[in-house]
Design an enzyme around this catalytic site. Sequence first.
Site, short mmCIF file in Angstrom:
data_model
loop_
_atom_site.label_atom_id
_atom_site.label_comp_id
_atom_site.label_asym_id
_atom_site.label_seq_id
_atom_site.Cartn_x
_atom_site.Cartn_y
_atom_site.Cartn_z
N LYS A 208 4.76 3.75 -4.68
CA LYS A 208 5.43 2.73 -3.86
C LYS A 208 5.11 1.32 -4.33
CE LYS A 208 3.65 4.08 0.11
NZ LYS A 208 2.85 5.27 -0.24
N ARG B 70 4.23 3.71 9.06
CA ARG B 70 3.54 4.91 8.63
C ARG B 70 3.42 5.93 9.76
NH1 ARG B 70 0.39 3.09 4.08
NH2 ARG B 70 -1.03 4.66 3.25
N ARG C 83 -6.74 6.52 -10.62
CA ARG C 83 -6.30 5.16 -10.34
C ARG C 83 -7.48 4.18 -10.31
NH1 ARG C 83 -1.72 4.18 -5.88
NH2 ARG C 83 -3.27 4.17 -4.26
N ARG D 290 -11.18 2.63 -5.67
CA ARG D 290 -11.24 2.27 -4.27
C ARG D 290 -12.11 3.24 -3.47
NH1 ARG D 290 -5.03 1.33 -2.84
NH2 ARG D 290 -5.61 2.90 -1.31
N ARG E 116 -6.34 11.50 3.33
CA ARG E 116 -5.12 10.66 3.31
C ARG E 116 -3.87 11.51 3.18
NH1 ARG E 116 -6.48 7.01 -1.45
NH2 ARG E 116 -4.37 6.16 -1.28
P1 ADP Z 1 -1.78 4.51 -0.12
O1 ADP Z 1 -0.32 4.37 0.21
O2 ADP Z 1 -2.02 4.76 -1.55
O3 ADP Z 1 -2.51 5.45 0.80
P2 ADP Z 1 -2.28 1.87 0.96
O4 ADP Z 1 -2.84 0.78 0.16
O5 ADP Z 1 -0.85 1.79 1.39
O6 ADP Z 1 -2.55 3.17 0.12
O7 ADP Z 1 -3.14 2.06 2.29
C1 ADP Z 1 -4.53 2.18 2.27
C2 ADP Z 1 -5.07 2.40 3.68
O8 ADP Z 1 -4.72 1.29 4.52
C3 ADP Z 1 -4.51 3.61 4.41
O9 ADP Z 1 -5.20 4.79 4.07
C4 ADP Z 1 -4.72 3.20 5.86
O10 ADP Z 1 -6.07 3.37 6.25
C5 ADP Z 1 -4.43 1.71 5.84
N1 ADP Z 1 -3.02 1.41 6.14
C6 ADP Z 1 -2.11 0.85 5.30
N2 ADP Z 1 -0.91 0.73 5.88
C7 ADP Z 1 -1.04 1.21 7.13
C8 ADP Z 1 -0.17 1.37 8.24
N3 ADP Z 1 1.13 1.01 8.17
N4 ADP Z 1 -0.66 1.93 9.37
C9 ADP Z 1 -1.94 2.29 9.46
N5 ADP Z 1 -2.82 2.19 8.46
C10 ADP Z 1 -2.39 1.66 7.31
#
Ligand code: ADP
Length: 217
Positions: free
Chosen positions: A13, A88, A127, A162, A173
Amino acid sequence: MRIILLGAPGAGKGTVAKLLSQIDGSVHISTGDILRAAIKEGTELGMKAKAYMERGDLVPDELVMLMMEDRLRRPDTDKGFILDGFPRTIPQAEALEGLLKRLGKELDFVANLEVEREVIIDRLTTRRTCSNPDCQEIYNVKSNPPLPDGTCRKCGSPTVQREDETEEAIANRLATYQAKTAPLIDYYARKGLLKNYRSVSSAETVEAVKRDLTLRP
Ligand code: ADP
Ligand code: ZN
């Protein structure tokens, strides 16, 4: 453009969003990037979000909505936006719908990036991310490595794995994605907003999204 990118962690994404934003200046809004920057800066939002993120759990909806309402009200979103990592959960999607109505903005569509599970796991474990919060360039030790000394090709800061990219956090996740986020695919399909992309490369996906944007009514 005004689009949402859906897809499992590691579906690409972030990369797709960056490429799309270069097309027409639409802002790339990554909730993960905003949250990580908040943690670095030690803001109240960051302190509340930190433990959830390190475990690979979702940050509570109310916190995310406060943050996104603030973000989507900024004037730079007038050119368009690409939402990466948001919504999400179903409650976030419902709240976003209300917010966009109030802002008088309509989505073009929701782009769902479909990638096989093995590919995703491989991507996540290999990554590396630039540690500079203003850069956050993403690398892959196999296909797109940082410099040989592990620093960022763009800004020279060290790249890191990370906290939430340990095997345990990754498993969590992916399970969280299945339980909380995958239902959004049906949710947006029923609204007639969903488009699926099964391309192998980010560049191909971007081309396909571009085509769909020009074809839309
Ligand atoms: P990825 O899509 O690779 O899991 P992100 O950088 O989008 O990584 O998100 C990392 C973390 O940030 C998620 O595991 C969650 O804890 C938090 N997070 C990000 N976006 C949201 C969201 N829309 N709602 C709740 N938690 C979020
Ligand atoms: Zn960098």
